[in-house]
Structures are given as C-alpha cells and as structure tokens.
Design an enzyme around this catalytic site. Structure first.
Site, PDB file in Angstrom:
ATOM      1  N   GLU A 398      65.465  38.728  20.202  1.00 49.28           N
ATOM      2  CA  GLU A 398      66.049  38.704  18.690  1.00 49.28           C
ATOM      3  C   GLU A 398      65.507  39.979  17.863  1.00 49.28           C
ATOM      4  OE1 GLU A 398      65.057  35.052  15.652  1.00 49.28           O
ATOM      5  OE2 GLU A 398      63.240  36.101  15.858  1.00 49.28           O
ATOM      6  N   ALA A 400      66.870  41.091  14.982  1.00 48.11           N
ATOM      7  CA  ALA A 400      67.173  41.355  13.322  1.00 48.11           C
ATOM      8  C   ALA A 400      65.545  41.175  13.330  1.00 48.11           C
ATOM      9  CB  ALA A 400      67.978  40.314  12.768  1.00 48.11           C
ATOM     10  N   ALA A 606      58.551  45.748   9.618  1.00 53.26           N
ATOM     11  CA  ALA A 606      58.551  45.773  10.917  1.00 53.26           C
ATOM     12  C   ALA A 606      58.734  44.360  11.620  1.00 53.26           C
ATOM     13  CB  ALA A 606      57.443  46.380  11.448  1.00 53.26           C
ATOM     14  N   LYS A 607      59.468  44.391  12.866  1.00 47.68           N
ATOM     15  CA  LYS A 607      59.709  43.021  13.459  1.00 47.68           C
ATOM     16  C   LYS A 607      58.226  42.701  14.125  1.00 47.68           C
ATOM     17  CE  LYS A 607      62.103  39.665  15.448  1.00 47.68           C
ATOM     18  NZ  LYS A 607      62.482  38.748  14.869  1.00 47.68           N
ATOM     19  N   SER A 608      57.678  43.549  14.823  1.00 49.84           N
ATOM     20  CA  SER A 608      56.440  43.003  15.581  1.00 49.84           C
ATOM     21  C   SER A 608      55.408  43.953  14.910  1.00 49.84           C
ATOM     22  CB  SER A 608      56.639  43.673  17.087  1.00 49.84           C
ATOM     23  OG  SER A 608      55.543  43.253  17.964  1.00 49.84           O
TER      24      SER A 608
END
Length: 612
Positions: A398, A400, A606-608
């Site tokens: 994933e 996005a 941010a994603k993570s």
C-alpha cells in the site's frame, strides 16, 4: 517516515538509488540525497529539497560519476527545517564517514555539547550529525569496529546506513527499534527501510534485528551481533512482486488501492473459513500454551486508521464475547492504561508493523506478561517478531499515504478473530455466527458490487465539496466509528475540515456549527438505530444543511429526508463498516483530486510513523 537505501554490487548505483528512493517516497519526505563512491573511489554527494525529481534535475546539472556502492535517503524533518544543509547523507568535520539515518537520537543534545567542547564543528540542526562526529572521534581504522565503539553511546530508535572513505566497498547497516532490511541479489546486495524498494531487484530479504549489524561487501553480506559474533540470517521470500507496486493504468496509487479491495479482502479470507468455523493456525501456539483459557478481558491498541478499525473490532467483540473489550491509542497506552496481567489479551494493529507508538505500547504490555496478538500487513516486521502470534492481512503493498485497503482488511481480520475467540472462549450466544459466516464468505462479492455502484456517484458529490471548507459526518453505533475514519480520510487528502459526530450528540453543542448549505454525510447502515438517525437528519435539515445519505439497497426511509442518497449492498451489520468505507474513501480521493492536491503524498504526512 524517512527512508534509507543502500546498494553494493557491480551495477551503477545511481539509477538504483534514485528508483529506490522514488519507491520509498510514499513514506513521506521533504528532501532527498545520495552518496556514491565512483570507480576511482571518489566520494560524491548530491542533495535536493523537495521531490525526487528535484534531485534528478540537480544531477543533470551536477552529474555523478558511475560507482557501484552508495547510500540514499529521503528525509522527513524531525530536527531542523527541510534544507540542503540538513538533508542526508551527512558527514562530520571532514568526509571520513557518511551516514543516512532514520529515527531519533534522543541524547543528541548531550553528545553534541561534548563534541563541541572537544572542537568538533557542526553545520546542521539535526540529531543525526552527532553520529559521523562520533565515528571520527572513536575511529579505529576499521569501519565495523568503529561502529561497535559508538553504538553504546546512542540512545533512541534508529536505523543507520554508514560508509567510510577508508573502506568505500563496505556499507554497514544498523537497526535499533527502527526498520532496516537487507536484500540479497545475484552478486549484489541492498539495504532499505521498506521491502517495496527491493522488488525490482530481489524478493529475498532479511530484517536486521536489534543487537545486529549487517556488513555489505562485494559478493557477500555478513550479519553479526554487535559483539562480533557471526549469525546465519534466516532469509524470507517476499510474496509481493513488481506489478503490485506499479501504477499500471491508474493515475494515483490511492485509487488503485481502493479498487484492489475486492482482491485484498478475498486474499485475507482465503483458507481461513471452513465448514467448522474460522481457521487461524497462526494462533495455535496461544492455544497450546493455555494462554487463552485464562483470558478475562481484551485490549485493542492502535494508531490512526488502525485505531478506527480496532474500534470496529471492539464493537463486534462486544456483541460476540462475554468479556470486556477496550481500545486505546498506542501513544496514550504506554503512559495511561488499566491494570494488565496474564489474563488480558492484547491485540495490536499496525499496517507497516513498524509504528513506533504501537511498538512502545507492545513493549509495555509485555512487561506484564499479557499474551499479544499482532495484526499487520508486513511479514518480518518488528511488530510481528515481538508479538506472541501474528495474523497477517493480505492487502499487498500500500503506497498511498492514506490507508484504504489495509483498513478494510484489518476489519475483516478482526471480525474473523472475534468469531474465532467466541468459538474458543465460549460466547453468550453463538446463534448469530452461522449467518455472519455465510455473509463473510460473500464479502468480496459485496465489496465488488459496492465499488461498481458508488464510484461515479461519489465523483459527482465530490464536485459539491469543491468550494467547501467544512463537512460533517454523522452516524450511530458502528456507523459513528466509520464516520471518524471517513473524516480522517477527508482531512488527509482533501484538506477539508471534516468532523465526525455521534448523531445523537448533535444537539449537545455541535448543532451550533450547522449552517445553511454545509455538507453533512449521514451514514445509515445499521437498521436498529435507523429511526433515531432519521430524527437527527431532520434536525440538521431544519438548519438547511445539504445532507447526503449512505444506506443499503431496499431502504426507502432515508431518501425521503436527505438531499441525495447513495445505495450500497445490504449485508450483515458487522460487515457494513467495510462496505460503507468504500464510498468514503472514494469521496476523499475525488475531493482531493478536484482540488488539485497530491492525494498519494499529502502535505506534512508520512505513511509509516517510525518515530514517536
């Protein structure tokens, strides 16, 4: 958060680093840089603020000679503003050591103060810069040994990729409560914060653990303990492939991932439903250890979107189990939690498996010897290694920033887990389970129908939100929790001030915000509260709000009181938060694109989140 990439091999490192950093960009970043040793062993560093394309353009004007070893970095600012100076990779007083760093060095002020007193000159505002200065101070002439000298001095959560001028054909990777993965290729090797960057080159990986260092050299990779003991890495083959991380015919990853939910939910269910019930062999160790027989309560811990899916799971478990179920934000749990013991089952959720707050909460729960089940999308992640048992979602990569398919897959797993626990622990009433199981098997079919039914209609409604700065979502029960997630998505990618409210609470203050023309989304998928919800809708309509209702096929009541209605398939009430999430995801996507925003890379996000 920040991303690290390293390459050691026979190919030109530059295009590999740039392409890898592009893959890591979904983690969120504000600047990027690379450091490459040329074939003549000349160190070359290039940096740029902004997107990877800015770095590519800079390299056109300031070319780098080909070289087969290098490191790269995408920076998400924590200490110091986004700037060329603060951009990684960083060096010390000279260019003896080159460092790319993700995480936070918590004791950097003390280290910096001491180094300044000793004559070291700092040029950045970052916590990272203490590392190359420490390497200079404790230089033994051997990169590996020098790193061992300074590691005990560093406190915090960090991942490091380090090179030295003295040994240009060596890259050392270090991980301390922060993800860093080794990739094994043919006569080449890689370091990365995220396996998605490796997929064009290899699917054979090994996550570096706390207390280990990875030494990348031409033709070989060595894993050692920080004490110097050689360890044989247990390699993992990643199931994902390059197609999973390519846009294909889609303009944005977010839309691609929304439309992939039929397959991701189907993959998450595959092999886990039988005629006898839910099959979760991953949890057998807990059964064999007798841990579950003692359980008297359940506590679900997560952050962000995962917290919303955990809240759905709580409400389902409330109905199926005869023990108390609670939820907590990861960031709050470690400081403020109820009494824990061996009788408290902890369920932690993290899409990446590397969320710093969730890892801290997990460690806190382990102090009290509570059994821990992790739900994550990433095999080999820190959460999966630290938990007692792990149930994987099968959402696939994933990319996005806004989570979509991982959210619906997490809810799918939580519903399966609720059924499994009801069967194993005993329930107040197992009567509803056969009907729920039947509908669960059909869930991919319902998801597919929802995507077909809603995409065009939501695109049209997104046009209505174009000039709106405020939007409200209301619902009751499971629909209220879903409203919270819908609001978050609109905030993330459309930058709309969206708020979710329990519909029955509107008259306790929030009604003052309802003005003529303001958009209100009313979620109406739970039949047992429909009458009450319709009354609430009439209240906001009396204040001239523009109301869009989301309800199930066959409902004729809602259309009489709203301005616009959107229908989705009718399924078991527990499954409706999965189906109703899809039009909300699509609304956020189209609302963001119609406003001209980069929906895959929202500002400031941010994603993570690998730092607290």
């Amino acid at each position: 958060m920040s991303g690290i990439l390293g390459y050691m091999g026979k190919r030109n490192a530059i295009p590999i680093l740039l392409e890898g950093l592009e893959q890591l960009s979904y983690r969120g970043y504000d600047s990027a840089g690379i450091a490459v040793f040329s074939e003549e062993k000349e160190l070359q560093i290039r940096k740029a603020v902004g997107r990877i394309n800015q770095l590519r353009n800079f390299l056109l004007h300031e070319p780098v000679k080909p070289g087969n070893s290098g490191i790269g970095h995408t920076r998400w600012a924590t200490h110091g503003v986004p700037s060329i100076t603060n951009c990684h990779p960083l060096t010390g007083c000279g260019e003896q050591f080159i460092v790319a760093h993700n995480g936070i060095i918590e004791n950097f002020p003390q280290l910096r103060r001491t180094l300044l007193q000793e004559g070291h000159i700092f040029s950045t505002d970052t916590d990272t810069e203490v590392i190359p200065h420490l390497l200079e101070k404790y230089d033994t002439g051997d990169l590996e040994q020098t790193i061992r000298e300074i590691l005990p001095l560093l406190r915090g959560s960090f991942a490091l990729a380090i090179m030295s001028k003295a040994q240009p054909q060596v890259i050392v990777g270090v991980s301390q409560d922060n993800p860093l993965v080794v990739g094994f290729g043919k006569s080449e090797s890689f370091l990365t914060s995220d396996i998605t960057a490796l997929l064009p080159y290899t699917r054979e990986t090994y996550p570096i653990k706390n207390g280990e260092i990875a030494i990348l050299e031409p033709e070989k990779v060595t894993i050692k303990s920080t004490a110097g003991e050689v360890r044989e890495p247990k390699r993992t083959i990643v199931e994902w492939n390059v197609q999973d991380v390519s846009l294909q015919e889609f303009e944005h990853y977010m839309l691609k991932e929304i439309t992939e939910q039929t397959k991701s939910v189907e993959d998450t269910l595959a092999g886990r439903i039988s005629e006898k019930g839910i099959v979760l062999p991953e949890l057998d160790p807990l059964l064999l250890a007798g841990s579950l027989s003692k359980i008297t309560r359940v506590h679900i811990i997560a952050s962000g979107t995962s917290y919303h899916s955990g809240s759905i799971g709580k409400k389902v478990m409330d109905q199926l189990l005869n023990i108390p179920v609670e939820t907590s934000y990861s960031s709050e749990f470690q400081y403020d939690h109820p009494p824990l013991d061996e009788q408290t089952l902890i369920i932690v959720l993290s899409q990446s498996g590397e969320t710093a707050d969730t890892l801290s909460a997990l460690r806190e729960a382990k102090r009290f010897q509570s059994p821990i089940i992790a739900i994550t999308n990433t095999p080999g992640s820190t959460v999966s290694r630290k938990a007692d048992s792990t149930v994987y979602t099968k959402a696939g990569p994933e990319l996005a920033v806004a989570t979509t398919k991982s959210y619906t897959c997490q809810i799918t797993v939580l519903i399966m887990l609720a059924i499994w626990l009801a069967e194993k622990l005993g329930s107040r009433d197992l009567h509803p389970l056969p009907e729920l199981m039947t509908e669960l098997k059909r869930l991919p079919e319902y998801v597919d129908s929802t995507l077909i039914m809603t995409q065009d209609a939501i695109d049209q409604f997104a046009q209505v939100t174009y000039d709106q700065e405020h939007l409200f979502l209301i619902g009751r029960g499971l629909d209220y929790v879903l409203a919270l997630e819908g609001a978050l998505k609109l905030q993330e990618v459309a930058y709309i001030h969206a708020d979710a409210y329990a519909a029955g609470e509107l008259k306790h203050g929030t009604m003052a915000l309802i003005t003529p023309g303001v958009p209100v989304i009313a979620l109406a998928t739970q039949n047992q509260v429909m009458d009450k919800l319709i009354s609430n809708i009439k209240e906001v309509k009396a204040r001239d709000a523009f109301v869009v209702g989301i309800t199930t096929i066959g409902d004729e009541l809602l259309s009489e009181v709203v301005d616009q209605v959107l229908y989705i398939p009718n399924s078991h009430p527990f499954l409706m938060p999965i189906l109703a999430a899809i039009p909300l995801q699509l609304l956020a996507y189209y609302s963001g694109t119609v406003r001209g925003h980069d929906v895959d890379r929202p500002r400031n996000l941010a994603k993570s989140l690998t730092v607290e």
